[in-house]
Design an enzyme around this catalytic site. Sequence first.
Site, PDB file in Angstrom:
ATOM      1  N   HIS A 262       0.856  -1.187   0.000  1.00 18.88           N
ATOM      2  CA  HIS A 262       0.000   0.000   0.000  1.00 18.88           C
ATOM      3  C   HIS A 262       0.887   1.231   0.000  1.00 18.88           C
ATOM      4  CE1 HIS A 262      -3.184   2.802   1.094  1.00 18.88           C
ATOM      5  NE2 HIS A 262      -4.018   1.843   0.720  1.00 18.88           N
ATOM      6  N   ASP A 316      -7.921  -5.322   0.120  1.00 15.59           N
ATOM      7  CA  ASP A 316      -8.449  -6.214  -0.912  1.00 15.59           C
ATOM      8  C   ASP A 316      -8.114  -7.676  -0.677  1.00 15.59           C
ATOM      9  OD1 ASP A 316      -9.730  -4.313  -2.487  1.00 15.59           O
ATOM     10  OD2 ASP A 316      -7.818  -3.648  -3.300  1.00 15.59           O
TER      11      ASP A 316
HETATM   12  N1  CMC Z   1       4.025  -7.487  -4.292  1.00 19.72           N
HETATM   13  C1  CMC Z   1       5.374  -7.495  -4.382  1.00 19.72           C
HETATM   14  N2  CMC Z   1       6.136  -6.411  -4.210  1.00 19.72           N
HETATM   15  C2  CMC Z   1       5.510  -5.255  -3.964  1.00 19.72           C
HETATM   16  C3  CMC Z   1       4.112  -5.168  -3.855  1.00 19.72           C
HETATM   17  C4  CMC Z   1       3.367  -6.341  -4.039  1.00 19.72           C
HETATM   18  N3  CMC Z   1       2.042  -6.341  -3.963  1.00 19.72           N
HETATM   19  N4  CMC Z   1       3.758  -3.893  -3.604  1.00 19.72           N
HETATM   20  C5  CMC Z   1       4.890  -3.192  -3.557  1.00 19.72           C
HETATM   21  N5  CMC Z   1       5.953  -4.015  -3.770  1.00 19.72           N
HETATM   22  C6  CMC Z   1       7.363  -3.633  -3.792  1.00 19.72           C
HETATM   23  C7  CMC Z   1       7.740  -3.109  -5.181  1.00 19.72           C
HETATM   24  O1  CMC Z   1       8.183  -4.140  -6.033  1.00 19.72           O
HETATM   25  C8  CMC Z   1       8.812  -2.099  -4.840  1.00 19.72           C
HETATM   26  O2  CMC Z   1       9.991  -2.811  -4.594  1.00 19.72           O
HETATM   27  P1  CMC Z   1      11.426  -2.185  -5.017  1.00 19.72           P
HETATM   28  O3  CMC Z   1      11.551  -0.935  -4.200  1.00 19.72           O
HETATM   29  O4  CMC Z   1      12.398  -3.241  -4.651  1.00 19.72           O
HETATM   30  O5  CMC Z   1      11.348  -1.914  -6.496  1.00 19.72           O
HETATM   31  C9  CMC Z   1       8.345  -1.515  -3.512  1.00 19.72           C
HETATM   32  O6  CMC Z   1       7.550  -2.535  -2.895  1.00 19.72           O
HETATM   33  C10 CMC Z   1       7.498  -0.257  -3.681  1.00 19.72           C
HETATM   34  O7  CMC Z   1       6.445  -0.558  -4.605  1.00 19.72           O
HETATM   35  P2  CMC Z   1       5.677   0.517  -5.471  1.00 19.72           P
HETATM   36  O8  CMC Z   1       4.931  -0.177  -6.555  1.00 19.72           O
HETATM   37  O9  CMC Z   1       6.614   1.608  -5.844  1.00 19.72           O
HETATM   38  O10 CMC Z   1       4.672   1.066  -4.377  1.00 19.72           O
HETATM   39  P3  CMC Z   1       3.458   2.016  -4.666  1.00 19.72           P
HETATM   40  O11 CMC Z   1       3.247   2.781  -3.404  1.00 19.72           O
HETATM   41  O12 CMC Z   1       3.628   2.759  -5.934  1.00 19.72           O
HETATM   42  O13 CMC Z   1       2.280   0.968  -4.913  1.00 19.72           O
HETATM   43  C11 CMC Z   1       0.440  -0.409  -4.704  1.00 19.72           C
HETATM   44  C12 CMC Z   1       1.266   0.689  -4.033  1.00 19.72           C
HETATM   45  C13 CMC Z   1      -0.794  -0.666  -3.871  1.00 19.72           C
HETATM   46  C14 CMC Z   1       0.009   0.051  -6.100  1.00 19.72           C
HETATM   47  C15 CMC Z   1       1.316  -1.677  -4.810  1.00 19.72           C
HETATM   48  O14 CMC Z   1       1.654  -2.127  -3.521  1.00 19.72           O
HETATM   49  C16 CMC Z   1       0.629  -2.780  -5.589  1.00 19.72           C
HETATM   50  O15 CMC Z   1       0.668  -2.772  -6.826  1.00 19.72           O
HETATM   51  N6  CMC Z   1      -0.017  -3.775  -4.878  1.00 19.72           N
HETATM   52  C17 CMC Z   1      -0.715  -4.827  -5.561  1.00 19.72           C
HETATM   53  C18 CMC Z   1      -2.073  -4.350  -6.051  1.00 19.72           C
HETATM   54  C19 CMC Z   1      -3.040  -4.130  -4.912  1.00 19.72           C
HETATM   55  O16 CMC Z   1      -3.196  -4.975  -4.042  1.00 19.72           O
HETATM   56  N7  CMC Z   1      -3.729  -2.988  -4.941  1.00 19.72           N
HETATM   57  C20 CMC Z   1      -4.716  -2.616  -3.944  1.00 19.72           C
HETATM   58  C21 CMC Z   1      -4.264  -1.433  -3.167  1.00 19.72           C
HETATM   59  S1  CMC Z   1      -5.212  -1.129  -1.689  1.00 19.72           S
HETATM   60  C22 CMC Z   1      -6.770  -0.677  -2.215  1.00 19.72           C
HETATM   61  C23 CMC Z   1      -6.843   0.458  -3.152  1.00 19.72           C
HETATM   62  O17 CMC Z   1      -6.091   1.415  -3.090  1.00 19.72           O
HETATM   63  O18 CMC Z   1      -7.745   0.397  -3.980  1.00 19.72           O
END
Ligand code: CMC
Length: 395
Positions: A262, A316
Amino acid sequence: MSEELLYKPGLEGVPAARSKVSYIDGRQGVLEYRGYAIQDLAEHASFLEVSYLLIWGQLPTRDELDAFEHDIRYHRRIKYRIRDMMKCFPESGHPMDALQASAAALGLFYSRRALDDPIYIRNAVVRLLAKIPTMVAAFQLIRKGNDPVQPRDDLDYAANFLYMLSERIPDPLAARVFDVCLTLHAEHSMNASTFSAMVTSSTLTDPYAVIASAVGTLGGPLHGGANESVIEMLEEIGSVENVESYVDDCITNKKKIMGFGHRVYKVKDPRATILQGLAEQLFAKFGHDEYYDVALKMEQVVTDRLGTKGIYPNVDFYSGLVYRKLDIPTDLFTPLFAIARVAGWLAHWKEQIGENRIFRPTQIYDGHHDRQYVSIENVNVQYQFSPTPHRGYIQ
Ligand code: CMC
């Protein structure tokens, strides 16, 4: 400060508004709506009581809540033209797309824009909270080849929605659990769909356009669409034995694990903890779901491997298991999220129009300058093998 230093991709950490609607402390796992802990609201309040709180800023008195519930109960029906329009949608279309189109269509029927009139605002709030669930349920029945059923005035908000989906009066536990799910999804500060709602609000367009744009934003797999992807992922993993290899494969190949991580929470999302408890209540009454064992193992393995990076279950992760037990089809999970989030979007709409300034950020221009126009007749063959199509490129 230079523009480059100010620029944050995804606006991470950049405040885009002042708001009194909700508060998150992502390190402590705190979520409050208007200062009330999400745990207290989930346990004691109904979704409509919470909606009132979010939109008007105070918990309602008994009379205020009765009047609000009464108005919503008697505005649940949708115009037959909207039902007929939905009958023309392709059955294979995603319910979120159907909802976005239907929400936008409401604006055709209630098109007056009197944003300084409190009665107009109240009516819009009532209509949107009342009619969005009816539209979600109507599309579900229509795509199965059935006529939509009329809402039942003797049922409360959550029970009526489950009734409109299945044409059966739901078990009281199922209705209560669904009502709590709505409360948990009702609001979450400055996320992508709320930002979208606020940008649209800031143009002083009508609230139906505001909700339609937010619904469109919610549908993506990185936002509301993740609950659907979680169930697809659990189905793909299949059994507890496959969890470790699945997680390791995702980590090696830099693939996101759905339902984890998140932007704000760096601990387990407090809503995930409540949803997990609700899932367990449903399993105790209606039978176990073997995917829950897979989910528990996933939480343990992902926490082990990625906990130090602050990757824990988000809202989720367990919501899909709850909805599965309520016999709700997977592609309706995100529309359910939208039904709930209408309350939060409306709270931000009201806040935005109360002190409006149109959103108009800037950009850092990375493109060309001073290019020479080439007439379309003068196709230049030297571009023949260019990998990117442009004027002069021969396919
Ligand atoms: N699985 C594996 N690694 C992850 C995940 C994940 N679900 N989420 C973040 N990371 C890692 C990512 O690979 C990165 O690693 P590194 O720094 O080594 O490259 C680091 O954590 C930061 O990730 P990011 O994508 O830059 O983080 P963000 O704040 O941009 O993304 C997020 C947040 C929710 C989009 C992301 O965690 C994600 O894609 N999660 C999976 C989809 C999901 O479950 N979404 C629902 C979000 S909650 C409800 C909502 O908002 O609607």
